[in-house]
Design an enzyme around this catalytic site. Structure first.
Site, short mmCIF file in Angstrom:
data_model
loop_
_atom_site.label_atom_id
_atom_site.label_comp_id
_atom_site.label_asym_id
_atom_site.label_seq_id
_atom_site.Cartn_x
_atom_site.Cartn_y
_atom_site.Cartn_z
N CYS A 7 9.22 -28.01 7.46
CA CYS A 7 8.02 -28.71 7.92
C CYS A 7 8.06 -30.17 7.46
CB CYS A 7 6.76 -28.04 7.37
SG CYS A 7 6.25 -26.57 8.28
N ASN A 87 19.38 -16.41 11.22
CA ASN A 87 19.26 -15.44 10.15
C ASN A 87 17.79 -15.06 10.02
OD1 ASN A 87 22.00 -15.36 9.34
ND2 ASN A 87 21.74 -17.34 8.34
N GLY A 93 20.24 -12.88 4.93
CA GLY A 93 20.38 -13.98 3.98
C GLY A 93 19.57 -15.21 4.35
N HIS A 100 14.69 -21.20 12.32
CA HIS A 100 15.70 -22.21 12.69
C HIS A 100 16.89 -21.53 13.34
CE1 HIS A 100 16.46 -20.96 8.52
NE2 HIS A 100 17.75 -21.11 8.77
N HIS A 102 20.90 -22.05 13.86
CA HIS A 102 22.13 -22.76 13.54
C HIS A 102 22.92 -22.94 14.84
CE1 HIS A 102 22.11 -21.94 9.06
NE2 HIS A 102 21.30 -20.98 9.47
P1 5GP Z 1 19.45 -19.85 6.43
O1 5GP Z 1 20.30 -19.20 5.39
O2 5GP Z 1 18.00 -19.84 6.04
O3 5GP Z 1 19.70 -19.35 7.82
O4 5GP Z 1 19.94 -21.34 6.49
C1 5GP Z 1 19.30 -22.41 5.88
C2 5GP Z 1 20.20 -23.61 6.12
O5 5GP Z 1 19.45 -24.75 5.80
C3 5GP Z 1 21.44 -23.62 5.22
O6 5GP Z 1 22.60 -23.67 6.06
C4 5GP Z 1 21.27 -24.87 4.38
O7 5GP Z 1 22.49 -25.56 4.18
C5 5GP Z 1 20.29 -25.69 5.18
N1 5GP Z 1 19.42 -26.52 4.39
C6 5GP Z 1 18.66 -26.13 3.33
N2 5GP Z 1 17.95 -27.16 2.86
C7 5GP Z 1 18.25 -28.24 3.65
C8 5GP Z 1 17.82 -29.59 3.64
O8 5GP Z 1 17.01 -30.03 2.82
N3 5GP Z 1 18.34 -30.40 4.60
C9 5GP Z 1 19.23 -29.94 5.53
N4 5GP Z 1 19.68 -30.84 6.42
N5 5GP Z 1 19.66 -28.67 5.56
C10 5GP Z 1 19.17 -27.82 4.62
ZN ZN Z 2 7.69 -24.84 7.84
#
Ligand code: 5GP
Ligand code: ZN
Length: 113
Positions: A7, A87, A93, A100, A102
């Site tokens: 956010c 995810n 994980g 979000h 990827h």
């Molecule tokens: P998840 O495991 O929740 O699917 O992926 C979260 C992703 O967010 C991870 O790949 C991590 O590298 C990325 N991420 C976490 N914090 C930040 C941030 O502050 N900035 C950016 N650009 N990516 C983030």
């Molecule tokens: Zn949020």
């Protein structure tokens, strides 16, 4: 101020390498890229995970897919190919509890799914 990091990125309160945005979605580079192209697409609206996607505004899911595809195309991977991963929850994980996608590409990704 929101405690949700995505956010805060959507609001411009913390910096991110934003590559595309509109009134509903933002795409930015993952801070820990797993491939030459590793982008994250988020809705501006806080939705904790795909499990809560029903809470998104009418039509937002279809617009999300179109936004993801446009983001991949402008990142140059539309022809070479890419993978979109969401995810959801502990077994997947999920680290950041803001929905979000990827968008990963720019290399051969192997055959996980
Ligand atoms: P998840 O495991 O929740 O699917 O992926 C979260 C992703 O967010 C991870 O790949 C991590 O590298 C990325 N991420 C976490 N914090 C930040 C941030 O502050 N900035 C950016 N650009 N990516 C983030
Ligand atoms: Zn949020």
């Amino acid at each position: 101020m929101s405690e949700c990091i995505f956010c805060r990125i959507a609001a411009g309160e913390i910096p991110a390498d934003v590559v595309r945005e509109d009134d509903q979605f933002v795409a930015f580079r993952d801070v820990r890229p797993l491939a030459p192209v590793h982008l994250l697409v988020i809705p501006r609206e806080h939705v904790a995970s795909l499990d809560e996607a029903e809470a998104m505004q009418d039509g937002a899911s279809a617009r999300a897919l179109a936004f993801i595809a446009a983001t991949a195309r402008s990142a140059g991977v539309a022809e070479s190919g890419y993978r979109v991963i969401t995810n959801t929850g502990p077994d997947a994980g999920q680290e950041v509890m803001h929905l979000h996608w990827h968008v990963i590409g720019g290399t051969r990704l192997g055959g996980m799914v």
